[in-house]
Scaffold this active site. Structure first.
Site, mmCIF file in Angstrom:
data_model
loop_
_atom_site.group_PDB
_atom_site.id
_atom_site.type_symbol
_atom_site.label_atom_id
_atom_site.label_comp_id
_atom_site.label_asym_id
_atom_site.label_seq_id
_atom_site.Cartn_x
_atom_site.Cartn_y
_atom_site.Cartn_z
ATOM 1 N N ASP A 160 1.510 -1.658 8.986
ATOM 2 C CA ASP A 160 0.802 -1.851 9.039
ATOM 3 C C ASP A 160 0.657 -2.694 7.475
ATOM 4 O O ASP A 160 0.798 -2.422 5.983
ATOM 5 C CB ASP A 160 0.282 -0.281 8.140
ATOM 6 C CG ASP A 160 -0.322 0.452 9.483
ATOM 7 O OD1 ASP A 160 -0.047 -0.326 10.749
ATOM 8 O OD2 ASP A 160 -0.643 1.624 9.110
ATOM 9 N N LYS B 168 -4.719 -0.093 15.808
ATOM 10 C CA LYS B 168 -4.796 1.270 16.344
ATOM 11 C C LYS B 168 -5.522 2.244 15.033
ATOM 12 O O LYS B 168 -6.225 1.852 13.827
ATOM 13 C CB LYS B 168 -3.452 2.598 15.894
ATOM 14 C CG LYS B 168 -2.813 1.739 13.967
ATOM 15 C CD LYS B 168 -1.612 2.695 14.531
ATOM 16 C CE LYS B 168 -0.340 2.135 12.841
ATOM 17 N NZ LYS B 168 -1.690 3.114 12.022
ATOM 18 N N CYS C 101 2.414 6.021 8.077
ATOM 19 C CA CYS C 101 2.172 5.892 9.870
ATOM 20 C C CYS C 101 4.282 5.036 9.746
ATOM 21 O O CYS C 101 4.399 5.256 10.702
ATOM 22 C CB CYS C 101 1.731 4.228 9.319
ATOM 23 S SG CYS C 101 -0.365 5.030 9.331
#
Ligand code: VGL
Ligand code: ZN
Length: 219
Positions: free
Chosen positions: A23, A121, A166
């Site tokens: 991310d 995601k 994450c």
């Protein structure tokens, strides 16, 4: 206090190792809607080491508008509060990483050319996914474990944003999938709300996830 720098050697990385870059997107960098302090600083660290890996995977948080992890999806919920959803407690975030937006794109300086796979995601409006492996319902997989297994990957190194969300969940799931899992902290930055970083480090410890500061170059 003496600082002990724990490193892995670049020669420890083999064809069976993968780098999981989590991310590294504009919304998690300064100026973004869910900015992580120093989030942009991971870019240079990641670019320095991605060349050591024959397998690099990027994840990209990729939410539809009105995602149930957004505080704005509820009548009177504040960002950083939490709600009970079907699968349990969910932190409610500012709107971030909306599919196709600038905030959802990778930091412009991140080397993405080296990546074999991009996993998106958090696309299901009613289920969040911090992890690159399994969504927050703890049932739905992204297929990443099977993909790594099909390529004979046995160890993964996790970097990116955010350490305590994450990156953290991705590392826990990697370890649960039987992969030797290491987090490189110099290439991660944390949100750290309500003790979340300490809690994640404890969870890593229990799960056998290792932490190192950096990859040291060996000739
Ligand atoms: C993340 C909160 C919400 C992350 C993603 O990338 O750590 N955190 N969505
Ligand atoms: Zn998200």
């Amino acid at each position: 206090m003496n600082t002990i720098i724990k490193s892995a050697k670049s020669s420890d990385i083999t064809s069976q190792s993968a780098l999981l870059v989590i991310d590294v997107q504009n919304d998690f960098c300064p100026g973004g809607t869910l900015a992580v302090a120093g989030g942009d600083e991971v870019v240079a660290e990641i670019n320095k080491i991605s060349g050591y890996f024959s397998t690099v995977v990027l994840t990209q948080d990729w939410h539809p508008q009105g995602h149930h992890s957004f505080a704005s999806s509820y009548a009177d919920a504040a960002p950083f509060s939490s709600a009970e959803l079907a699968y349990g407690s969910q932190t409610l975030w500012p709107d971030h990483c909306i599919q196709g937006s600038y905030g959802a794109t990778f930091h412009p300086d991140l080397n993405t050319d080296c990546a074999s796979l991009v996993i998106r995601k958090g696309m299901n409006a009613s289920v969040d996914s911090y992890s690159g492996f399994t969504e927050a319902d703890r049932q739905t997989t992204t297929g990443l474990a099977a993909w790594l297994q099909a390529r004979n990957i046995t160890s993964v190194y996790c970097v990116g944003l955010a350490t305590d969300f994450c990156v953290g969940w991705t590392a826990l799931d990697a370890s649960a999938a039987g992969l030797k899992t290491t987090v490189i902290t110099s290439a991660c930055r944390a949100i750290d709300m309500g003790g979340s970083l300490a809690a994640m480090r404890e969870a890593w410890d229990k799960a056998g996830v290792m932490e190192i500061d950096q990859i040291a170059v060996t000739e």
